[in-house]
Design a protein around this motif. Structure first.
Motif, PDB file in Angstrom:
ATOM      1  N   ALA A  47      78.043   4.884  43.836  1.00 21.65           N
ATOM      2  CA  ALA A  47      76.856   5.533  43.286  1.00 21.65           C
ATOM      3  C   ALA A  47      75.669   4.573  43.315  1.00 21.65           C
ATOM      4  CB  ALA A  47      77.123   6.001  41.863  1.00 21.65           C
ATOM      5  N   ALA A  48      75.906   3.333  42.927  1.00 19.99           N
ATOM      6  CA  ALA A  48      74.831   2.333  42.948  1.00 19.99           C
ATOM      7  C   ALA A  48      74.313   2.127  44.363  1.00 19.99           C
ATOM      8  CB  ALA A  48      75.327   1.018  42.358  1.00 19.99           C
ATOM      9  N   ALA A  49      75.207   2.103  45.342  1.00 18.30           N
ATOM     10  CA  ALA A  49      74.794   1.937  46.736  1.00 18.30           C
ATOM     11  C   ALA A  49      73.940   3.112  47.194  1.00 18.30           C
ATOM     12  CB  ALA A  49      76.018   1.773  47.627  1.00 18.30           C
ATOM     13  N   LEU A  50      74.300   4.328  46.780  1.00 22.62           N
ATOM     14  CA  LEU A  50      73.503   5.502  47.131  1.00 22.62           C
ATOM     15  C   LEU A  50      72.120   5.450  46.478  1.00 22.62           C
ATOM     16  CD1 LEU A  50      76.133   8.371  46.968  1.00 22.62           C
ATOM     17  CD2 LEU A  50      74.873   7.614  48.984  1.00 22.62           C
ATOM     18  N   LEU A  51      72.073   4.991  45.240  1.00 20.03           N
ATOM     19  CA  LEU A  51      70.783   4.890  44.562  1.00 20.03           C
ATOM     20  C   LEU A  51      69.854   3.914  45.272  1.00 20.03           C
ATOM     21  CD1 LEU A  51      71.808   5.024  40.804  1.00 20.03           C
ATOM     22  CD2 LEU A  51      70.694   6.800  42.160  1.00 20.03           C
ATOM     23  N   VAL A  52      70.409   2.822  45.771  1.00 17.16           N
ATOM     24  CA  VAL A  52      69.594   1.870  46.534  1.00 17.16           C
ATOM     25  C   VAL A  52      69.055   2.527  47.799  1.00 17.16           C
ATOM     26  CG1 VAL A  52      69.629  -0.279  47.854  1.00 17.16           C
ATOM     27  CG2 VAL A  52      70.683  -0.181  45.595  1.00 17.16           C
ATOM     28  N   LEU A  53      69.862   3.354  48.455  1.00 19.41           N
ATOM     29  CA  LEU A  53      69.397   4.068  49.644  1.00 19.41           C
ATOM     30  C   LEU A  53      68.291   5.064  49.302  1.00 19.41           C
ATOM     31  CD1 LEU A  53      72.758   4.775  51.511  1.00 19.41           C
ATOM     32  CD2 LEU A  53      70.968   3.150  52.164  1.00 19.41           C
ATOM     33  N   ILE A  54      68.391   5.676  48.139  1.00 16.62           N
ATOM     34  CA  ILE A  54      67.393   6.669  47.737  1.00 16.62           C
ATOM     35  C   ILE A  54      66.103   5.994  47.279  1.00 16.62           C
ATOM     36  CG2 ILE A  54      66.854   8.469  46.032  1.00 16.62           C
ATOM     37  CD1 ILE A  54      69.933   9.087  46.037  1.00 16.62           C
ATOM     38  N   TYR A  55      66.207   4.960  46.443  1.00 14.40           N
ATOM     39  CA  TYR A  55      65.040   4.362  45.809  1.00 14.40           C
ATOM     40  C   TYR A  55      64.620   3.003  46.351  1.00 14.40           C
ATOM     41  CZ  TYR A  55      65.671   7.995  42.348  1.00 14.40           C
ATOM     42  OH  TYR A  55      65.792   9.207  41.727  1.00 14.40           O
ATOM     43  N   ALA A  56      65.351   2.428  47.288  1.00 13.53           N
ATOM     44  CA  ALA A  56      65.065   1.120  47.885  1.00 13.53           C
ATOM     45  C   ALA A  56      65.502  -0.022  46.974  1.00 13.53           C
ATOM     46  CB  ALA A  56      63.607   0.963  48.287  1.00 13.53           C
ATOM     47  N   GLN A  57      65.377   0.126  45.679  1.00 13.80           N
ATOM     48  CA  GLN A  57      65.865  -0.899  44.759  1.00 13.80           C
ATOM     49  C   GLN A  57      66.106  -0.265  43.399  1.00 13.80           C
ATOM     50  OE1 GLN A  57      62.972  -3.979  44.434  1.00 13.80           O
ATOM     51  NE2 GLN A  57      61.457  -2.700  43.461  1.00 13.80           N
ATOM     52  N   ILE A  58      67.023  -0.841  42.649  1.00 16.51           N
ATOM     53  CA  ILE A  58      67.305  -0.353  41.300  1.00 16.51           C
ATOM     54  C   ILE A  58      67.505  -1.547  40.388  1.00 16.51           C
ATOM     55  CG2 ILE A  58      68.331   1.838  42.018  1.00 16.51           C
ATOM     56  CD1 ILE A  58      71.081   0.595  41.551  1.00 16.51           C
ATOM     57  N   GLY A  59      67.340  -1.331  39.104  1.00 13.60           N
ATOM     58  CA  GLY A  59      67.557  -2.393  38.131  1.00 13.60           C
ATOM     59  C   GLY A  59      69.020  -2.434  37.704  1.00 13.60           C
ATOM     60  N   ASP A  60      69.337  -3.363  36.816  1.00 14.23           N
ATOM     61  CA  ASP A  60      70.710  -3.529  36.356  1.00 14.23           C
ATOM     62  C   ASP A  60      71.180  -2.373  35.481  1.00 14.23           C
ATOM     63  OD1 ASP A  60      70.945  -5.927  37.702  1.00 14.23           O
ATOM     64  OD2 ASP A  60      70.294  -7.099  35.969  1.00 14.23           O
ATOM     65  N   SER A  61      70.272  -1.707  34.809  1.00 17.72           N
ATOM     66  CA  SER A  61      70.682  -0.610  33.932  1.00 17.72           C
ATOM     67  C   SER A  61      69.956   0.660  34.274  1.00 17.72           C
ATOM     68  CB  SER A  61      70.453  -1.000  32.475  1.00 17.72           C
ATOM     69  OG  SER A  61      69.091  -1.251  32.245  1.00 17.72           O
TER      70      SER A  61
END
Length: 61
Positions: A47-61
């Motif tokens: 899920a975290a990997a998909l979020l990076v693909l969607i948003y380019a970067q994500i925070g720890d929480s």
């Protein structure tokens, strides 16, 4: 100086063509990735990997 793309115009808040093929492809990709994310049974590394693909970067929480 290069001509701004429709994406550049969109980000700058200028009038742009939403039917531009690159923007259409970006929306379809985002829709596909969001559908894949929503189908996951739990939030995990995938899920975290998909979020990076969607948003380019994500925070720890």
């Amino acid at each position: 100086m290069s001509t701004p793309t429709e994406r550049d115009k969109m980000i700058a808040g200028q009038a742009y063509d939403p039917a531009d093929p690159a923007l259409v492809a970006d929306r379809l990709r985002a829709r596909r990735l969001c559908t894949e994310f929503n189908a996951l049974p739990e939030v995990n590394a995938q899920a975290a990997a998909l979020l990076v693909l969607i948003y380019a970067q994500i925070g720890d929480s």
